[in-house]
Write a protein that holds these residues in place. Sequence first.
Motif, PDB file in Angstrom:
ATOM      1  N   LEU A  34      -4.328  -9.553   3.206  1.00 41.66           N
ATOM      2  CA  LEU A  34      -3.720  -8.351   3.755  1.00 41.66           C
ATOM      3  C   LEU A  34      -2.366  -8.656   4.376  1.00 41.66           C
ATOM      4  O   LEU A  34      -1.474  -7.808   4.390  1.00 41.66           O
ATOM      5  CB  LEU A  34      -4.648  -7.728   4.802  1.00 41.66           C
ATOM      6  CG  LEU A  34      -6.028  -7.302   4.305  1.00 41.66           C
ATOM      7  CD1 LEU A  34      -6.888  -6.835   5.464  1.00 41.66           C
ATOM      8  CD2 LEU A  34      -5.916  -6.211   3.250  1.00 41.66           C
ATOM      9  N   ARG A  69      -9.041  -2.459   8.697  1.00 43.44           N
ATOM     10  CA  ARG A  69      -9.388  -3.221   7.496  1.00 43.44           C
ATOM     11  C   ARG A  69      -9.916  -4.613   7.822  1.00 43.44           C
ATOM     12  O   ARG A  69     -10.535  -5.250   6.956  1.00 43.44           O
ATOM     13  CB  ARG A  69      -8.167  -3.321   6.568  1.00 43.44           C
ATOM     14  CG  ARG A  69      -7.836  -2.012   5.856  1.00 43.44           C
ATOM     15  CD  ARG A  69      -6.851  -2.218   4.726  1.00 43.44           C
ATOM     16  NE  ARG A  69      -5.512  -2.526   5.194  1.00 43.44           N
ATOM     17  CZ  ARG A  69      -4.601  -1.610   5.518  1.00 43.44           C
ATOM     18  NH1 ARG A  69      -4.911  -0.323   5.469  1.00 43.44           N
ATOM     19  NH2 ARG A  69      -3.396  -1.973   5.908  1.00 43.44           N
ATOM     20  N   GLY A 118     -15.308  -1.989   6.614  1.00 47.92           N
ATOM     21  CA  GLY A 118     -14.924  -1.243   5.416  1.00 47.92           C
ATOM     22  C   GLY A 118     -15.887  -1.457   4.267  1.00 47.92           C
ATOM     23  O   GLY A 118     -16.192  -0.514   3.517  1.00 47.92           O
TER      24      GLY A 118
END
Length: 355
Positions: A34, A69, A118
């Motif tokens: 990410l 996330r 998530g």
Amino acid sequence: MTVDEGARTVTAGQAAEELELRRGEFRLAAQLGLVRTVPVGEGARRRVERAEIDRLRAAPDFPDGLRERVREVGTREAAALLSVPPDRFTRLVRTGHLSPVRFYLNRYRAVVWMYLAGEVTEFALARPALLTGRLPLDVRERLDAHEDARPRNWRARRLALLLRATDDPWARAAAIASMLHPVHVAEVVRDPYERAHLDRLRPPPQPGHPLSPAAREVTDRLALADAPDEVHWHRMGLTLALKEARADRPAPHSGEAAQVRAPLAPTGSEPPPDVAPDPDSESAPSSGIPTVRGLEAPPPYGVEAPIERLAAARPEVGLPSRAGSPRTRLLDRLLRRKTAGATRGRRGKRPAAWP
């Protein structure tokens, strides 16, 4: 590191502060791809480019979206997200329907598994039939057999992240070797210099690794493959990874400087997919063990591996007894010590900048 590199990159701590993430959240975001990190200098810690921070801060959902996330939940919070009792969630993860992202030991030395919030939410949307009513027969049979897929799925995810972080063939081989007991590694890697090189490149344990001997014994046991088919798979993967590494360059002997290419960050703008169970599988998902170049994907967890289709299959893949004469083992230890002594002066720099 040059002046230009220092100007266009920042340290992990500074990047975490600017992205409004805690250190653990930033570390997980970097491992999942990410937040893209770059190696700066041989063996140096990875840094974050200023442009990457600007890209993430420009997102419309910053900072809540990035923080969500990487949000981790334990069993109770995950069960609450699924609106199921905690014991039902435990049965689902024991049979491999969700993969842990990390674990830690509490003060009673009990293993506490953590999951990505998530992924838990996505599982609820993809498999609503497993949240109510009676579990499928094959799931109940595996529970009756006391199967627990959590350690294996965590190892698969960890290995996938390690392999994704580097293109150096020796570092990739070291990542696979870290999943195996040293006796298995010694059987596959006969050359003591190669074993010493793999050990030098060995990825560090996950942060928070306990220091007490009793706790370390628990974590070390979870970090090593234990099922026969899993052990066999990693032995095959290590064999192929060694073939690639030897073709690239030989392992350094005593007195030779080790040349290690720093791990690379994911290059895509989108985060790479996680190694997770196949949501289309009705009961037993894929083990998630990543593909090593030249080796096809393993069979689903809970399905006995078709060993006959694998080359050089071994009749027994359990923990072998130590082979060799006492003189051979003594020579092996001396060579390891000599190689370690030759590299002791270079320990200021880490041989591989694992994320």
